[in-house]
Write a protein that holds these residues in place. Structure first.
Motif, short mmCIF file in Angstrom:
data_model
loop_
_atom_site.label_atom_id
_atom_site.label_comp_id
_atom_site.label_asym_id
_atom_site.label_seq_id
_atom_site.Cartn_x
_atom_site.Cartn_y
_atom_site.Cartn_z
N THR A 187 22.89 45.40 24.64
CA THR A 187 23.92 44.64 23.95
C THR A 187 24.13 43.35 24.73
OG1 THR A 187 25.61 45.89 25.14
CG2 THR A 187 25.04 46.65 22.92
N PHE A 188 25.02 42.49 24.25
CA PHE A 188 25.23 41.18 24.87
C PHE A 188 25.52 41.34 26.36
CE2 PHE A 188 28.23 37.52 25.69
CZ PHE A 188 27.23 36.56 25.73
N MET A 189 24.80 40.56 27.17
CA MET A 189 24.93 40.55 28.63
C MET A 189 24.52 41.87 29.27
SD MET A 189 25.72 37.45 29.32
CE MET A 189 26.62 37.10 30.81
N LYS A 190 23.50 42.49 28.70
CA LYS A 190 22.85 43.65 29.31
C LYS A 190 21.36 43.35 29.39
CE LYS A 190 26.51 46.40 29.49
NZ LYS A 190 27.52 45.45 29.03
N GLY A 191 20.69 43.90 30.41
CA GLY A 191 19.26 43.63 30.57
C GLY A 191 18.50 44.83 31.06
N GLY A 192 17.18 44.67 31.16
CA GLY A 192 16.35 45.76 31.64
C GLY A 192 14.90 45.34 31.76
N TRP A 202 11.33 41.01 32.51
CA TRP A 202 12.77 41.22 32.64
C TRP A 202 13.41 40.57 31.42
CZ3 TRP A 202 17.21 43.17 33.95
CH2 TRP A 202 18.38 42.40 33.88
N ILE A 203 14.13 41.36 30.63
CA ILE A 203 14.72 40.86 29.39
C ILE A 203 16.22 41.14 29.41
CG2 ILE A 203 14.76 41.07 26.87
CD1 ILE A 203 11.84 41.91 26.97
N SER A 204 17.00 40.11 29.15
CA SER A 204 18.45 40.28 29.00
C SER A 204 18.86 39.76 27.64
CB SER A 204 19.21 39.54 30.10
OG SER A 204 18.98 38.15 30.04
N ARG A 205 19.88 40.39 27.07
CA ARG A 205 20.39 39.94 25.76
C ARG A 205 21.45 38.87 26.02
NH1 ARG A 205 20.37 44.05 20.69
NH2 ARG A 205 20.24 42.45 19.07
N SER A 206 20.97 37.65 26.10
CA SER A 206 21.82 36.53 26.50
C SER A 206 21.18 35.24 26.02
CB SER A 206 22.00 36.52 28.03
OG SER A 206 20.73 36.49 28.67
N ASP A 212 22.80 35.56 18.68
CA ASP A 212 22.17 36.71 19.32
C ASP A 212 20.82 36.25 19.87
OD1 ASP A 212 21.55 39.30 20.14
OD2 ASP A 212 20.80 39.88 18.15
N GLY A 213 20.37 36.86 20.94
CA GLY A 213 19.08 36.46 21.46
C GLY A 213 18.80 37.06 22.82
N HIS A 380 30.50 32.35 17.60
CA HIS A 380 29.43 33.06 18.29
C HIS A 380 29.03 34.30 17.49
CE1 HIS A 380 30.99 31.28 22.36
NE2 HIS A 380 30.35 30.38 21.63
N ARG A 381 27.75 34.64 17.58
CA ARG A 381 27.25 35.82 16.88
C ARG A 381 26.52 36.74 17.86
NH1 ARG A 381 24.72 34.10 11.12
NH2 ARG A 381 23.37 32.75 12.39
N TYR A 382 27.09 36.91 19.04
CA TYR A 382 26.49 37.79 20.04
C TYR A 382 26.51 39.25 19.57
CZ TYR A 382 27.50 33.70 22.99
OH TYR A 382 27.59 32.44 23.51
#
Length: 384
Positions: A187-192, A202-206, A212-213, A380-382
């Motif tokens: 989700t927004f501001m989470k990564g892995g 390394w991908i983060s939702r940010s 969204d992105g 915003h559409r996070y």
């Protein structure tokens, strides 16, 4: 977090042979092959546009745009006592920072001025920082001076950074990514950690568009293959710096070097959310005396959004007036493709910052009517 660029002043007529000090990014050949109009920015050749700023802006709002942000500084900070040492430099409570969850923060000088804005993520035994490209060398120097010798600063120069932004970004990336956990877990501001085109990513939702992105760090040597894979998806097109600027402006996001500088404090910049509750109580970060006083008593000025009447955009440096009194100055401005009228951000004296306040912007000897409005200009559409 964004980065410093002024599209109107871009050196789009420069001859590369005349500026040999200008660097190239891993995707330089890729951008040129796809028709990117290259300009010098933050010490690198970068694409300002491909098919046109408005078309690219609209595509990102409606589908998914791929941005090359490899000029940004990627740092890994580790070593004995790293958490306490880094917390003495940033106004963040690192104890609240969960693993692989990026957080916005600020690099401040001793007077509370903003040296840079950045993202910080807890990675294993250390911290991953993404800082602005135009300031990264100064940031590294500042951190080396401020952090003890036992703390290591590793500049990840062999890593490229891409941003896939827009409402169709998830659908496009989900089709080609793999990992222990599904992409939908972010989700927004989470990564892995994931696999993309056969390489570790390394991908983060940010991101910095308000959409969204995802932001994607990959080995530089794999950047072209990953970019090709993403742009092979029907939702995705490459997007340049021009649309990146108009998107972040609509999202009400400040741009370092324009809306943020050592002359501005986090409270003035409306970024006090970056100062955690414990740090507000205990202080202990650079500029704490000034910043805590402004939090308690208010700052003399504030960054605000402005809607302009008519079709003429106003740019950075234009004076803001309330009647005959100059009360502020524009720091960013342009025409909003989404709203179909000009918008701007400005620092305005505190007495004139309430939404609905009527002001005027001076442009070439004339006054343009403007009104203070809440930001973001475009919601915003996070994905939360």
């Amino acid at each position: 977090m964004s980065d410093t660029y002024e599209i109107d002043g871009a050196n789009d007529g420069a001859d590369e042979a005349e500026t040999p000090e200008t660097g190239t990014l891993p995707l330089d050949v890729w951008h040129r092959a796809r028709g990117g109009r290259m300009v010098e920015f933050a010490g690198y050749w970068m694409p300002v546009q491909y098919e046109g700023i408005i078309a690219e802006h609209t595509w990102t709002r409606e589908s998914a745009g791929l941005f090359d942000v490899s000029h940004m500084g990627q740092l890994y900070i580790s070593g004995e006592g790293v958490e306490a040492a880094l917390e003495a430099v940033l106004p963040i409570d690192l104890s609240t920072l969960k693993p692989y969850a990026p957080r916005y923060s600020l690099l401040l000088d001793d007077q509370g001025g903003i040296l840079d804005d950045l993202m910080v993520t807890r990675w294993n035994e250390g911290f991953y920082l993404v800082v602005n490209g135009a300031t990264k060398w100064d940031d590294i120097g500042h951190l080396r001076e401020a952090l003890p010798d036992a703390v290591n600063i590793n500049h990840l120069e062999d890593s490229a950074l891409l941003a896939l932004q827009g409402p169709q970004a998830f659908a496009a990336l989900n089709r080609v990514v793999s990992g222990e956990n599904p992409l939908s877990a972010l989700t927004f501001m989470k990564g892995g950690q994931f696999k993309l085109a056969g390489v570790d990513a390394w991908i983060s939702r940010s991101g910095y568009t308000g959409e969204d992105g995802f932001e994607i760090a990959i080995p530089a040597e794999a950047a072209a293959e990953v970019a090709d894979l993403l742009c092979a998806q029907p939702e995705v097109k490459p997007i340049g710096l021009g649309a990146r600027d108009s998107l972040r402006l609509e999202a009400g996001l400040p741009l370092y070097g324009h809306d943020l500088s050592p002359e501005t404090s986090p409270v003035e910049a409306d970024l006090a959310f970056g100062i955690n509750k414990r740090r507000r109580t205990e202080g202990g970060f650079p500029g704490a005396e000034r910043i805590l006083a402004e939090l308690a008593n208010g700052a003399p000025r504030k960054r605000v959004g402005l809607n302009l009447e008519g079709r003429q955009a106003a740019r950075e440096g234009a004076a803001v007036f309330a009647g005959n009194e100059k009360v502020g100055v524009l720091t960013s401005g342009g025409f909003s493709p989404t709203l179909n009228h000009p918008i701007a951000m400005a620092y305005v004296a505190a007495a004139h910052t309430a939404p609905g306040t009527a002001l005027e912007i001076e442009l070439r000897g004339k006054r343009l009517p403007a009104v203070v409005v809440p930001m973001p200009f475009v919601p915003h559409r996070y994905h939360r």
